[in-house]
Design a protein around this motif. Structure first.
Motif, PDB file in Angstrom:
ATOM      1  N   ARG A 267     -42.198  34.820  37.885  1.00 21.65           N
ATOM      2  CA  ARG A 267     -41.266  35.792  38.469  1.00 21.65           C
ATOM      3  C   ARG A 267     -41.656  36.115  39.906  1.00 21.65           C
ATOM      4  NH1 ARG A 267     -38.479  39.121  35.196  1.00 21.65           N
ATOM      5  NH2 ARG A 267     -39.298  40.991  36.214  1.00 21.65           N
ATOM      6  N   LYS A 268     -42.967  36.273  40.169  1.00 16.01           N
ATOM      7  CA  LYS A 268     -43.428  36.507  41.542  1.00 16.01           C
ATOM      8  C   LYS A 268     -43.093  35.308  42.414  1.00 16.01           C
ATOM      9  CE  LYS A 268     -45.930  38.087  45.030  1.00 16.01           C
ATOM     10  NZ  LYS A 268     -45.880  36.913  45.927  1.00 16.01           N
ATOM     11  N   LEU A 270     -40.657  33.136  41.959  1.00 16.34           N
ATOM     12  CA  LEU A 270     -39.208  33.107  42.177  1.00 16.34           C
ATOM     13  C   LEU A 270     -38.785  34.088  43.272  1.00 16.34           C
ATOM     14  CD1 LEU A 270     -37.666  32.822  38.588  1.00 16.34           C
ATOM     15  CD2 LEU A 270     -37.234  31.271  40.508  1.00 16.34           C
ATOM     16  N   SER A 271     -39.412  35.244  43.301  1.00 20.07           N
ATOM     17  CA  SER A 271     -39.022  36.248  44.301  1.00 20.07           C
ATOM     18  C   SER A 271     -39.378  35.815  45.713  1.00 20.07           C
ATOM     19  CB  SER A 271     -39.685  37.597  43.972  1.00 20.07           C
ATOM     20  OG  SER A 271     -41.090  37.524  44.150  1.00 20.07           O
ATOM     21  N   ASP A 272     -40.233  34.802  45.851  1.00 16.72           N
ATOM     22  CA  ASP A 272     -40.597  34.282  47.174  1.00 16.72           C
ATOM     23  C   ASP A 272     -39.749  33.094  47.604  1.00 16.72           C
ATOM     24  OD1 ASP A 272     -42.630  36.154  47.373  1.00 16.72           O
ATOM     25  OD2 ASP A 272     -44.155  34.821  46.524  1.00 16.72           O
ATOM     26  N   ARG A 273     -38.800  32.652  46.777  1.00 15.87           N
ATOM     27  CA  ARG A 273     -37.940  31.518  47.156  1.00 15.87           C
ATOM     28  C   ARG A 273     -36.888  32.005  48.162  1.00 15.87           C
ATOM     29  NH1 ARG A 273     -41.182  28.084  46.541  1.00 15.87           N
ATOM     30  NH2 ARG A 273     -42.457  29.961  46.500  1.00 15.87           N
ATOM     31  N   ASP A 274     -36.421  31.096  49.009  1.00 13.46           N
ATOM     32  CA  ASP A 274     -35.378  31.469  49.969  1.00 13.46           C
ATOM     33  C   ASP A 274     -33.994  30.977  49.557  1.00 13.46           C
ATOM     34  OD1 ASP A 274     -35.990  28.813  50.411  1.00 13.46           O
ATOM     35  OD2 ASP A 274     -36.209  29.001  52.595  1.00 13.46           O
ATOM     36  N   PRO A 293     -36.261  39.707  38.715  1.00 12.02           N
ATOM     37  CA  PRO A 293     -36.953  39.905  39.992  1.00 12.02           C
ATOM     38  C   PRO A 293     -35.950  39.828  41.136  1.00 12.02           C
ATOM     39  CG  PRO A 293     -37.246  37.654  39.250  1.00 12.02           C
ATOM     40  CD  PRO A 293     -36.505  38.373  38.152  1.00 12.02           C
ATOM     41  N   PRO A 294     -36.270  40.345  42.300  1.00  8.86           N
ATOM     42  CA  PRO A 294     -35.373  40.174  43.453  1.00  8.86           C
ATOM     43  C   PRO A 294     -35.276  38.689  43.814  1.00  8.86           C
ATOM     44  CG  PRO A 294     -37.500  41.079  44.138  1.00  8.86           C
ATOM     45  CD  PRO A 294     -37.490  41.092  42.642  1.00  8.86           C
ATOM     46  N   LEU A 295     -34.063  38.201  43.959  1.00 10.37           N
ATOM     47  CA  LEU A 295     -33.838  36.784  44.239  1.00 10.37           C
ATOM     48  C   LEU A 295     -33.070  36.642  45.543  1.00 10.37           C
ATOM     49  CD1 LEU A 295     -32.850  35.582  40.645  1.00 10.37           C
ATOM     50  CD2 LEU A 295     -35.066  35.316  41.772  1.00 10.37           C
ATOM     51  N   THR A 296     -33.660  35.975  46.496  1.00 13.39           N
ATOM     52  CA  THR A 296     -33.030  35.745  47.794  1.00 13.39           C
ATOM     53  C   THR A 296     -32.175  34.486  47.738  1.00 13.39           C
ATOM     54  OG1 THR A 296     -34.900  36.769  48.925  1.00 13.39           O
ATOM     55  CG2 THR A 296     -33.475  35.347  50.251  1.00 13.39           C
ATOM     56  N   PRO A 312     -27.958  39.901  37.997  1.00 12.07           N
ATOM     57  CA  PRO A 312     -28.179  39.863  39.447  1.00 12.07           C
ATOM     58  C   PRO A 312     -26.929  39.418  40.209  1.00 12.07           C
ATOM     59  CG  PRO A 312     -29.953  38.746  38.271  1.00 12.07           C
ATOM     60  CD  PRO A 312     -28.886  39.018  37.267  1.00 12.07           C
TER      61      PRO A 312
END
Length: 541
Positions: A267-268, A270-274, A293-296, A312
């Protein structure tokens, strides 16, 4: 009555429903004959529809569910009225949660049944209202001719859009009544829905410009497995799946993180993907085990437009068929010939994230790993495993038993029913009698449907049934302890489950270590009927 129907041959309601099923290609049904549905059963053989009778209607529902998941054709359940229909409701709820095409057909109270109940056998206030809560729709017909319309309506839903279960109710007096039914109505063929071109281009631009893309694949991506893998390789994008997406991309592939949406490390990451492309998944709490998680740069591709308003929010919404959508995206992002492709480096990153994921739960999950390794070594690549809502399944097999697109792992996600594994395995064998099928369960959930051992014995096909026995409801016991409560009502008295299997006409074995397990599993795969293999919990710690 119209002139058209007046000149049509008269058929009973039972004959009308069976001929409609046959016209839509149904060759297999599941259910139990009852006082009120005998007119349906009378016509099955003449229309070439085979039938399997489990020992409980819930088992019929789970068997039909697995049949549908494996064949892509709707699973059909025939019940009688009242308690029989309610018995199958839990299975219908599971099919609704997991987007499985299931058709339940039942009799209902007569057309002129009084509003004030009068005690007719199996009477209840409203079957349609009860089933409407767990189906796409519940259709009570009012004429024999309307039966064909209702069946065609169900198959139209199954053939286009998100598959969901359907209930058709035929009043008792119509089942036996002979009326003109008109020609058989057929569901229209529906073409693949393609997302709007502007949205496709926006999504492709996001993916082309991403330096750290990822794919999340759910059960709705299964038919698009080839295009999804090609997308991942083209973009050098790691892939993580939901439980229902398990094996869409081979879990031994260097880009695969497998079923890992619940892992804090994943999850961490995934939250760092752009850019994140999610295909055919709800991104639901039942897969994530917490809030998303926050997803960009989230791109959601789904056949169901309602998914764009649930979970989301998507930066780009692609409403369409997964195969058409993934194919169009692949064409749009593919590197032109003669152009240098981006450097592949994601495989090393995947290995690191996998290691972090496994380290999170290494102590807890170590108990199952030796047995899962034996399963992988013994079973064929195209084996089918059916699963229960049990610790050995969601902590053990889902993340740690690698599978590829040629195999299948059928798990009751979302609704989280207990007792799925054994009857689902019977349905899987009905669909694929030439493939290895194994049921995987805990002792608590297994006992919800243990009577289906008799069904498996009567069918006579090899079926290993593996039960990890922790003496009760292990997840709830652990949850009580974690709250500081004294566990109660979670411990089950010891049972000799292999003896229970033998009493039902099957076979049984205890496996106290992985090598005993290997020997028992190997034998079970070539032994007619079910073989229940228990792995006692105390050997796992």
């Amino acid at each position: 009555m119209t002139a058209r129907t007046a000149t049509s041959p008269a058929v009973t309601g039972g004959a009308a429903v069976v001929r409609s099923l046959a016209a839509h290609g149904v060759t297999q049904a599941f259910g139990i004959p009852g006082t009120h549905n005998l007119e349906i059963y009378r016509h099955l053989t003449a229309h070439g529809i085979a039938h399997l009778a489990p020992r409980h209607e819930q088992g019929a529902g789970y068997a039909a569910d697995a049949y549908a998941r494996l064949t892509g054709r709707p699973g059909v359940v025939i019940t009688t009225t009242g308690p029989a229909l309610l018995n199958v409701a839990a299975a219908v709820g599971q099919a609704h949660s997991d987007s499985v095409p299931l058709l339940v057909i039942s009799p209902g109270m007569p057309l002129r049944h009084p509003r004030l109940q009068n005690g007719l056998l199996h009477e209840m206030r409203s079957q349609t209202e009860a089933l409407r809560q767990v189906t796409a729709f519940s259709h009570r017909v009012s004429t024999v001719e309307e039966i064909g319309t209702a069946v065609a309506r169900a198959f139209a839903l199954f053939g286009g859009g998100r598959p969901r279960p359907v209930h058709i109710e035929i009043p008792l007096d119509l089942l036996e009544a002979a009326e003109p039914a008109g020609p058989v109505r057929l569901a229209p063929a529906l073409g693949a829905a393609v997302p709007e071109p502007v949205a496709l281009e926006r999504a492709a631009a996001l993916l082309r410009g991403a330096t750290h893309p990822a794919l999340i694949l759910g059960g709705g991506s299964r038919e698009a497995a080839e295009a999804c893998l090609a997308l991942a390789e083209e973009l050098d994008a790691p892939v993580v799946t939901s439980a229902n997406g398990k094996g869409v991309v081979a879990e031994t592939h260097p880009l695969s993180l497998g079923v890992s949406l619940h892992s804090p490390a994943v999850r961490k990451w995934l939250s760092d993907r752009d850019a994140v492309l999610a295909v055919g998944t709800e991104l639901a709490e039942s897969d994530l085990w917490s809030a998303p998680p926050p997803l960009t740069g989230l791109i959601r591709a789904d056949i169901d437009p309602d998914q764009m308003y649930s979970g989301p929010a998507a930066e780009v919404a692609l409403v369409g068929d997964a195969v058409a959508t993934a194919g169009a995206l692949l064409t749009a992002v593919r590197t032109p010939a003669g152009t240098e492709k981006r450097r592949a480096g994601a495989a090393k990153e995947v290995a690191s994230v996998r290691a972090a994921r496994d380290a999170e739960t290494s102590t807890r999950d170590a108990r199952w790993l030796p047995y899962l390794r034996v399963l992988r070594e013994v079973l064929a690549d195209d084996a089918v495993l059916t699963s229960d809502s049990a610790q050995c399944c969601y902590y053990g097999a889902l993340p740690h038993l690698p599978l590829g697109p040629e195999g299948r792992y059928l798990h009751p996600t979302g609704f989280g029913t207990l007792g799925y594994a054994l009857p689902a395995a019977i349905g899987a064998l009905s669909a694929c009698p030439d493939r290895q099928v194994v049921a995987l369960s805990g002792d608590g959930g297994f006992q919800f449907t243990s009577q289906e051992l008799a069904t498996a014995a009567q069918a006579g096909l090899p079926l290993p049934v593996i039960v990890f026995d922790n003496g009760g409801y292990g997840e709830i016991r652990d949850g009580m302890a974690a709250r500081g409560d004294t566990p109660h009502a979670v411990d089950l008295a010891p049972l000799d489950l292999p003896a229970l299997a033998r009493a039902h006409g099957g076979h049984g074995a205890h496996a106290a270590d992985p090598e005993e397990f290997r020997a028992a599993l190997t034998t079970a795969l070539t032994t007619s009927g079910p073989t229940l293999i228990t792995v006692p919990e105390e050997t796992l710690r």
